[in-house]
Design a protein around this motif. Structure first.
Motif, PDB file in Angstrom:
ATOM      1  N   GLY A  32       0.810  -1.214   0.000  1.00 24.08           N
ATOM      2  CA  GLY A  32       0.000   0.000   0.000  1.00 24.08           C
ATOM      3  C   GLY A  32       0.843   1.263   0.000  1.00 24.08           C
ATOM      4  N   LEU A  33       1.913   1.256   0.742  1.00 26.16           N
ATOM      5  CA  LEU A  33       2.787   2.433   0.810  1.00 26.16           C
ATOM      6  C   LEU A  33       3.537   2.670  -0.487  1.00 26.16           C
ATOM      7  CD1 LEU A  33       4.322   2.003   4.376  1.00 26.16           C
ATOM      8  CD2 LEU A  33       2.834   3.861   3.606  1.00 26.16           C
ATOM      9  N   THR A  34       3.974   1.596  -1.133  1.00 28.69           N
ATOM     10  CA  THR A  34       4.830   1.726  -2.313  1.00 28.69           C
ATOM     11  C   THR A  34       4.075   1.615  -3.638  1.00 28.69           C
ATOM     12  OG1 THR A  34       5.301  -0.641  -2.401  1.00 28.69           O
ATOM     13  CG2 THR A  34       6.783   0.739  -1.065  1.00 28.69           C
ATOM     14  N   GLY A  35       2.877   1.021  -3.607  1.00 28.66           N
ATOM     15  CA  GLY A  35       2.155   0.772  -4.842  1.00 28.66           C
ATOM     16  C   GLY A  35       2.595  -0.496  -5.557  1.00 28.66           C
ATOM     17  N   ASP A  36       3.482  -1.278  -4.928  1.00 26.34           N
ATOM     18  CA  ASP A  36       3.969  -2.525  -5.532  1.00 26.34           C
ATOM     19  C   ASP A  36       3.045  -3.672  -5.125  1.00 26.34           C
ATOM     20  OD1 ASP A  36       5.238  -4.801  -6.416  1.00 26.34           O
ATOM     21  OD2 ASP A  36       7.164  -4.362  -5.454  1.00 26.34           O
TER      22      ASP A  36
END
Length: 138
Positions: A32-36
């Motif tokens: 969620g934080l990185t979009g990965d």
């Protein structure tokens, strides 16, 4: 809270560690934080058909614990990350307990720059990440 280390207090050979057990929540939070959202990390059904046969943690999630050691322990607060390289050697799975370790291997007094060997091990003492960091200590 431990006393902040001054540059002059840090010696070649000094070490510090940080340990954490990787949870399902950690992996989803990192995604969620990185979009990965690579399904290798977040989709059980997809992961069953991969080389590892189950979900694995993001490599940079595992490597990020090195930043924890550098920023909080050695050299600690008031240090600036200049560079980091990683070699990912083995997967980290949900439930693994990883231990990030750093060791001072070189100091450059004129610029207060410190070079460290950075490694992460799992609970079986298998190295999962190997690398090197360079930081400046103000």
């Amino acid at each position: 809270m431990q006393k902040e280390l001054m540059y002059e207090d840090i010696q070649i050979g000094d070490t510090a560690v940080f340990s954490k057990t990787i949870t399902d929540f950690d992996i989803y939070q990192f995604a969620g934080l990185t979009g990965d959202f690579n399904p290798m990390h977040i989709d059980n059904e997809f992961a069953k058909d991969t080389f590892f046969k189950e979900r694995i943690a993001h490599g940079l999630l595992t490597g990020s614990f090195i930043s924890t050691v550098l920023g909080m322990k050695l050299p600690g607060p008031n240090s600036i990350y200049l560079s980091q390289n990683f070699k990912f050697l083995a997967p980290v799975k949900i439930g693994d307990t990883v231990k990030a370790t750093v060791e001072v291997v070189e100091k450059r007094d004129d610029k207060k720059i410190i070079k460290l060997i950075t490694q992460v091990y799992n609970q079986r003492m298998e190295m999962v990440v190997n690398g090197e960091a360079v930081v400046m200590k103000k």
